[in-house]
Enzyme design. Structure first.
Site, PDB file in Angstrom:
ATOM      1  CG  ASP A 137      -1.816   1.218   1.275  1.00  0.00           C
ATOM      2  OD1 ASP A 137      -2.644   1.404   0.361  1.00  0.00           O
ATOM      3  OD2 ASP A 137      -1.691   2.002   2.242  1.00  0.00           O
ATOM      4  CE  LYS A 167      -0.356 -14.713  -7.710  1.00  0.00           C
ATOM      5  NZ  LYS A 167      -1.461 -15.495  -8.336  1.00  0.00           N
ATOM      6  NE  ARG A 188     -11.846  14.175  -8.537  1.00  0.00           N
ATOM      7  CZ  ARG A 188     -12.335  13.524  -7.481  1.00  0.00           C
ATOM      8  NH1 ARG A 188     -11.545  13.168  -6.493  1.00  0.00           N
ATOM      9  NH2 ARG A 188     -13.631  13.245  -7.411  1.00  0.00           N
ATOM     10  CE  LYS A 189     -13.767   6.613 -10.174  1.00  0.00           C
ATOM     11  NZ  LYS A 189     -14.857   5.720 -10.683  1.00  0.00           N
TER      12      LYS A 189
END
Length: 228
Positions: A137, A167, A188-189
């Protein structure tokens, strides 16, 4: 301002822990504007982590690895950050970021290298799954911030969606490199994709322990406009 006098004052204070080892705010002038909101130069004489260099060389073959593209988080600006402050005293090493740019100096890839201690254990001998998700993140955030800033925008964006596929377990102690690149942008994405890479034994092939994708939303009014 007498810089020599300042140095004379700072050195003994640093020896007693009363002055920061690196005045990161004073170093802002040495950091390109795109990175200045979050990052500071690496300390003088510090080399890049070998795993980071290897990841860049393997994923960007033919592109020289340049020390000037590497930074660390500016701790003076983020004294209470979960990863860059709180967990630093609980087994998480300092991250080194490498920003890969195109000919127009737009950030295209981000590499974030972390050292990991046994204090971050989940299953015996392996990193906690929630910790690797947090590191990914952070890498997605680093990419979104610098990619949009390199396009002349604010870079102030937040996570709207994060999906992680595990994985393989991430061994500790050791190092991990989180790599993030753009998938697509819609206003804006910002949609991006990433993965976590480790070297399980010295000289072995890089192993992908996680794959991930994320959606970040660039805030209309920036962080200052977020409701409390």
């Amino acid at each position: 301002l007498n810089l020599s006098a300042m140095s004379c004052v700072c050195l003994p204070l640093r020896a007693f822990g009363l002055w920061p080892a690196e005045d990161e705010t004073a170093c802002d002038g040495n950091v390109p504007e795109v990175f200045r909101a979050r990052y500071a130069p690496l300390p003088a004489g510090r080399s890049l982590p070998p795993l980071l260099v290897r990841a860049v060389e393997e994923l960007r073959p033919g592109v020289p690895v340049e020390l000037r593209r590497a930074f660390r988080r500016n701790h003076r600006k983020f004294p209470n950050h979960f990863l860059h402050s709180s967990l630093r005293s609980h087994g998480l090493g300092e991250a080194v970021y490498y920003f890969d740019v195109n000919a127009e100096e737009v950030v295209e890839n981000v590499f974030a290298c972390w050292s990991l201690s046994p204090q971050l254990e989940g299953p015996p001998g392996f990193l906690h799954g929630g910790c690797i998700a947090a590191l990914l993140d952070d890498a997605f955030g680093a990419f979104t911030n610098t990619h949009t800033r390199s396009l002349g925008r604010s870079g102030e964006a937040v996570t709207a969606y994060l999906h992680v596929d595990y994985k393989a377990p991430t061994p500790i102690p050791g190092s991990v490199v989180c790599v993030v690149s753009l998938d697509r942008a819609e206003g804006r994405k910002i949609f991006s994709k990433g993965r976590a890479l480790v070297e399980k034994t010295e000289g072995s092939a890089l192993t992908t322990t996680c794959e991930a994708n994320a959606l970040f939303i660039e805030l209309k009014s920036g962080f200052a406009g977020m409701p409390k």
